[in-house]
Design an enzyme around this catalytic site. Structure first.
Site: not given
Ligand code: NAP
Length: 258
Positions: A25, A76, A102, A167-168, A171, A200
């Site tokens: 991701g 994934v 990720n 989600y909870a 994770k 974030i």
């Molecule tokens: P994001 O901006 O939505 O980016 C997620 C990326 O994962 C996107 O490029 C998405 O592709 C890709 N993705 C989605 N489904 C997928 C799949 N089946 N196979 C491969 N790639 C896939 O999210 P982010 O905020 O960067 O989050 C990254 C990680 O951090 C996640 O695990 C999230 O749960 C965790 N996290 C984030 C936050 C926050 O506040 N942002 C907080 C806690 C944890 P598309 O472009 O097609 O959507």
């Protein structure tokens, strides 16, 4: 007079020199920042994402800043897609040193309204994916007798959160997965740790209303949202100097422990 002192830039490059890292991701968001940080530290980086356009664009853009990148599309949630990814990386670069699980999605809803589809999509993408991706990579790392796995969990998995039961659960499951892989693979010199980001600034959180964002920020002691680079810095720690740290969950949350 000659000197052995490296410039700051050279020093940074040597830390993970020639190590191969896969970040799922990583076409955008936190994954992209992690890829950038690992590349700057000297690793060869695989940008992998379900989205072909951002995957290839990010791999190309990061390569232009120097270093070796490979853009490989991978969903994934699909075993065949994951197996093809691992096969291709081993064919190209012969080893895998760092895996960052990720990729993740949200499908928020109250428990009483949550559909089975919303539940399953989040469990598949945020939890079962870690099993599917880690399994073949652990085989490669086991043969090497070294490896670092870093799972991107969430503070929601530690404390729970309104409207995020799927989600909870995913994770929290990822944290249990992390602790168990740490125990099972320690004898092969493979560590496994989790990072639990708080709030974030990425597309994932930009979906939230201004009112919700303000409500959360009011409660964050450091009074700002985290940046993707805040998470990337924690990944650098687990990927580099943290050789005697395994099974840990590091909350990167600006002090918000609820
Ligand atoms: P994001 O901006 O939505 O980016 C997620 C990326 O994962 C996107 O490029 C998405 O592709 C890709 N993705 C989605 N489904 C997928 C799949 N089946 N196979 C491969 N790639 C896939 O999210 P982010 O905020 O960067 O989050 C990254 C990680 O951090 C996640 O695990 C999230 O749960 C965790 N996290 C984030 C936050 C926050 O506040 N942002 C907080 C806690 C944890 P598309 O472009 O097609 O959507």
């Amino acid at each position: 007079m000659t000197t052995n002192v490296m410039t700051e830039k050279e020093n940074e490059k040597c830390k993970l020199k020639d190590q191969v890292a896969i970040i799922t991701g990583s076409g955008r968001g936190i994954g992209r920042s992690i890829a950038e940080a690992l590349l700057r530290a000297g690793a060869k980086v695989v940008i992998s994402d379900i989205n072909e356009e951002t995957c290839n664009k990010t791999a190309q853009e990061l390569k232009e800043h120097g270093g070796e990148t490979l853009g490989l599309v991978c969903d994934v949630t699909k075993s065949a897609s994951v197996e093809a990814l691992v096969e291709q990386v081993v064919k190209e670069w012969g080893r895998i040193d760092i895996l960052v699980n990720n990729a993740g999605i949200t499908r928020d809803n109250l428990m009483m309204r949550m559909s089975e589809d919303e539940w399953q999509a989040v469990i598949d993408t945020n939890l079962t994916s870690a099993f599917k991706v880690s399994k073949p990579i652990l085989k490669v790392m086991s043969k090497q007798r070294s490896g670092r796995i870093i799972n991107i969990a969430s503070t929601t998995g530690v404390h729970g959160n309104f409207g995020q039961v799927n989600y909870a659960a995913a994770k929290a499951g990822l944290i249990g997965f992390t602790k168990t892989i740490a125990i099972e693979y320690a004898s092969r010199n493979i560590t496994c740790n989790a990072i639990a980001p708080g709030f974030i600034d990425t597309d994932m959180t930009r979906k939230l209303s201004e009112e919700i964002i303000k409500g959360i920020l009011d409660k964050v002691p450091l009074k700002r949202m985290g940046t993707p680079d805040d998470i990337a810095n924690a990944v650098l720690f687990f990927a580099g100097p943290a050789a005697y740290v395994t099974g840990q969950v590091l909350e990167v949350n600006g002090g918000l422990y609820t």
